[in-house]
Design a protein around this motif. Sequence first.
Motif, mmCIF file in Angstrom:
data_model
loop_
_atom_site.group_PDB
_atom_site.id
_atom_site.type_symbol
_atom_site.label_atom_id
_atom_site.label_comp_id
_atom_site.label_asym_id
_atom_site.label_seq_id
_atom_site.Cartn_x
_atom_site.Cartn_y
_atom_site.Cartn_z
ATOM 1 N N THR A 247 0.807 -1.034 -0.049
ATOM 2 C CA THR A 247 0.062 -0.058 -0.105
ATOM 3 C C THR A 247 0.801 1.320 -0.076
ATOM 4 O OG1 THR A 247 -0.104 0.324 2.595
ATOM 5 C CG2 THR A 247 -2.047 -0.961 1.422
ATOM 6 N N ALA A 248 0.064 2.381 -0.200
ATOM 7 C CA ALA A 248 0.809 3.777 -0.143
ATOM 8 C C ALA A 248 0.000 4.421 0.745
ATOM 9 C CB ALA A 248 1.146 4.434 -1.434
ATOM 10 N N ASP A 249 0.554 5.550 1.460
ATOM 11 C CA ASP A 249 -0.302 6.391 2.458
ATOM 12 C C ASP A 249 -0.412 7.535 1.680
ATOM 13 O OD1 ASP A 249 -0.769 4.146 3.983
ATOM 14 O OD2 ASP A 249 0.359 5.109 5.777
ATOM 15 N N ILE A 250 -1.432 8.340 1.822
ATOM 16 C CA ILE A 250 -1.452 9.804 1.634
ATOM 17 C C ILE A 250 -1.966 10.269 3.044
ATOM 18 C CG2 ILE A 250 -2.536 11.707 0.418
ATOM 19 C CD1 ILE A 250 -3.138 9.629 -1.871
ATOM 20 N N GLN A 251 -1.251 11.026 3.588
ATOM 21 C CA GLN A 251 -1.437 11.744 4.839
ATOM 22 C C GLN A 251 -2.555 12.624 4.757
ATOM 23 O OE1 GLN A 251 0.007 10.738 7.863
ATOM 24 N NE2 GLN A 251 1.148 9.238 6.440
ATOM 25 N N MET A 252 -3.520 12.649 5.581
ATOM 26 C CA MET A 252 -4.722 13.115 5.692
ATOM 27 C C MET A 252 -4.571 14.646 5.613
ATOM 28 S SD MET A 252 -7.248 10.818 8.183
ATOM 29 C CE MET A 252 -7.989 9.227 7.528
ATOM 30 N N VAL A 253 -3.604 15.010 6.454
ATOM 31 C CA VAL A 253 -3.224 16.628 6.483
ATOM 32 C C VAL A 253 -2.826 17.090 5.054
ATOM 33 C CG1 VAL A 253 -3.107 16.702 8.853
ATOM 34 C CG2 VAL A 253 -1.004 16.008 7.462
ATOM 35 N N THR A 254 -2.179 15.921 4.209
ATOM 36 C CA THR A 254 -1.430 16.535 2.808
ATOM 37 C C THR A 254 -2.834 16.669 2.122
ATOM 38 O OG1 THR A 254 0.341 15.048 3.457
ATOM 39 C CG2 THR A 254 -0.233 15.561 1.163
ATOM 40 N N VAL A 255 -3.780 16.100 2.164
ATOM 41 C CA VAL A 255 -5.085 16.501 1.413
ATOM 42 C C VAL A 255 -5.404 18.127 1.637
ATOM 43 C CG1 VAL A 255 -7.447 15.828 0.749
ATOM 44 C CG2 VAL A 255 -5.698 14.048 1.151
ATOM 45 N N ARG A 256 -5.548 18.258 2.934
ATOM 46 C CA ARG A 256 -5.813 19.579 3.399
ATOM 47 C C ARG A 256 -4.855 20.599 3.056
ATOM 48 N NH1 ARG A 256 -5.463 20.414 9.512
ATOM 49 N NH2 ARG A 256 -3.455 20.544 9.209
ATOM 50 N N GLU A 257 -3.367 20.403 2.963
ATOM 51 C CA GLU A 257 -2.465 21.222 2.259
ATOM 52 C C GLU A 257 -2.796 21.394 0.817
ATOM 53 O OE1 GLU A 257 2.224 21.139 1.805
ATOM 54 O OE2 GLU A 257 1.345 19.749 3.333
ATOM 55 N N ALA A 258 -3.245 20.209 0.122
ATOM 56 C CA ALA A 258 -3.518 20.358 -1.268
ATOM 57 C C ALA A 258 -4.555 21.461 -1.699
ATOM 58 C CB ALA A 258 -3.465 18.933 -1.856
ATOM 59 N N ALA A 259 -5.754 21.282 -0.783
ATOM 60 C CA ALA A 259 -6.822 22.126 -0.860
ATOM 61 C C ALA A 259 -6.436 23.573 -0.684
ATOM 62 C CB ALA A 259 -7.961 21.422 -0.009
ATOM 63 N N LEU A 260 -5.675 23.505 0.318
ATOM 64 C CA LEU A 260 -5.218 25.071 0.710
ATOM 65 C C LEU A 260 -4.539 25.892 -0.397
ATOM 66 C CD1 LEU A 260 -3.951 24.699 4.455
ATOM 67 C CD2 LEU A 260 -5.824 26.368 3.494
ATOM 68 N N GLN A 261 -3.904 25.009 -1.282
ATOM 69 C CA GLN A 261 -3.201 25.361 -2.530
ATOM 70 C C GLN A 261 -4.074 26.289 -3.480
ATOM 71 O OE1 GLN A 261 -1.328 22.292 -4.447
ATOM 72 N NE2 GLN A 261 0.435 22.182 -2.997
ATOM 73 N N GLY A 262 -5.231 25.938 -3.305
ATOM 74 C CA GLY A 262 -6.452 26.509 -4.230
ATOM 75 C C GLY A 262 -6.975 27.844 -3.696
ATOM 76 N N VAL A 263 -6.628 27.969 -2.551
ATOM 77 C CA VAL A 263 -7.875 28.927 -1.566
ATOM 78 C C VAL A 263 -7.149 30.415 -2.070
ATOM 79 C CG1 VAL A 263 -7.901 29.900 0.631
ATOM 80 C CG2 VAL A 263 -8.385 27.347 -0.045
ATOM 81 N N LYS A 264 -8.233 31.315 -2.143
ATOM 82 C CA LYS A 264 -7.936 32.684 -2.610
ATOM 83 C C LYS A 264 -8.558 33.471 -1.242
ATOM 84 C CE LYS A 264 -8.671 31.998 -7.363
ATOM 85 N NZ LYS A 264 -9.353 30.710 -7.277
ATOM 86 N N GLY A 265 -7.743 34.006 -0.596
ATOM 87 C CA GLY A 265 -8.218 34.966 0.495
ATOM 88 C C GLY A 265 -8.752 34.316 1.982
ATOM 89 N N GLU A 266 -8.729 35.031 2.926
ATOM 90 C CA GLU A 266 -9.076 34.610 4.258
ATOM 91 C C GLU A 266 -10.211 34.037 4.351
ATOM 92 O OE1 GLU A 266 -7.879 34.166 8.089
ATOM 93 O OE2 GLU A 266 -6.741 34.246 6.140
ATOM 94 N N ALA A 267 -11.464 34.492 3.827
ATOM 95 C CA ALA A 267 -12.793 33.872 3.989
ATOM 96 C C ALA A 267 -12.726 32.608 3.501
ATOM 97 C CB ALA A 267 -13.497 34.782 3.231
ATOM 98 N N GLU A 268 -12.061 32.234 2.147
ATOM 99 C CA GLU A 268 -12.239 30.893 1.614
ATOM 100 C C GLU A 268 -11.413 30.277 2.567
ATOM 101 O OE1 GLU A 268 -10.884 30.168 -2.371
ATOM 102 O OE2 GLU A 268 -12.635 31.537 -3.254
ATOM 103 N N ARG A 269 -10.295 30.391 3.221
ATOM 104 C CA ARG A 269 -9.358 29.845 3.980
ATOM 105 C C ARG A 269 -9.926 29.228 5.278
ATOM 106 N NH1 ARG A 269 -5.131 29.572 7.985
ATOM 107 N NH2 ARG A 269 -6.029 31.298 8.829
ATOM 108 N N LEU A 270 -10.641 30.339 5.872
ATOM 109 C CA LEU A 270 -11.601 29.945 6.911
ATOM 110 C C LEU A 270 -12.674 28.820 6.762
ATOM 111 C CD1 LEU A 270 -11.906 33.390 8.692
ATOM 112 C CD2 LEU A 270 -10.639 31.298 9.534
#
Length: 410
Positions: A247-270
């Motif tokens: 198996t290979a693992d993708i850390q759960m927080v890595t998916v959060r980090e990947a989602a944060l890459q596409g976030v624009k502005g503080e409201a979206e981040r929150l």
Amino acid sequence: VAVSRQGTVAGYGMVARESVQAGELLFAVPRAALLSPHTCSIGGLLERERGALQSQSGWVPLLLALLHELQAPASPWSPYFALWPELGRLEHPMFWPEEERRRLLQGTGVPEAVDKDLANIRSEYHAIVLPFMEAHPDLFGPSVRSLELYRQLVALVMAYSFQEPLEEEEEEKEPNSPLMVPGADILNHLANHNANLEYSADYLRMVATRSIPKGHEIFNTYGQMANWQLIHMYGFVEPYPDNTDDTADIQMVTVREAALQGVKGEAERLLLFERWDFLCKLEMVGEEGAFVIGREEVLTEEELTTTLKVLCMSAEEFRAFQDQYGWGQNAREEDNLTITSIPKLRASWRQLLRDSVLLTLQTYATDLKTEQDILSNKEAYAKLSWREQQALQVRYGQKMILHQLLALTS
């Protein structure tokens, strides 16, 4: 069958002297021959002190039994100990120098697992085991009062003990404590095994699960083990592509980090963090968890599906989703996440999964191409040390699964 060093993949093993049929009994171990806290010569004491010997691992009573029997002059298990591998030469990564462990196994999850083990072993030894031995100096001589010996025995129990499965009606209970099973622990492991240990009231029986030709090695299974688990717990791996359970693992927080890459502005981040907290409440994610991907299936299908779904929703969809809280009832067919269904996922899900895989691949110190070049060159591979070869197989197997995901999400 015979125990032999000839014709086996590593050290001692068991070989078929004649051809064996599926279902045939290979050998039986009477329960009286098992080495456990109940059968050792200080069983009564361990039972009386059971409350004081509780620990996170649940292994302390067995380890104290081993520490006592190892130095007891008349221990009935002395012939069994003589068959053990040399304790100072165990190949678990916990015995590798830390620099070597980090360099060779970075990104695989092994260094983090070993760090946890070493911290737990140290605290368990100083808080529970050493005080118990010091309270019973007549039972534990100075030769066994050593953190290093304790660490070696933990590795030995990791690699050689067996855990009796719980009955169906007992599944809510704590797992059974590990046992040492002389004879059964001589068999080597393969994912594609040909024998299995069965438990009955009086005996543990090793039974052939398919026909085995004369001269072939008999392999047990230690469970469905990915290569990173095999090297962590047993000190070896199955070379690619033999381990079908890899198996290979993708850390759960890595998916959060990947989602944060596409976030624009503080409201979206929150809003993204609000979604993450919601997923935590649903027990779909956690700061230390991982999504587990096999070669042919997603082992954490529900968790990964729900996470991709929630993180890729519009703000309106998320509010509605929170209100109904019935995400289980309206899961659509196309939301079922299997390896074959990944190319059919919505584009936003595929992109988030792809970004998460790319971030995961960055955690390794080497790339897939470099490793393919070494594996395809027999001379270059032969020049590597045994540890380098094992670590390469762990990394390569994981990266092949991750690159398969990349191809499916492109």
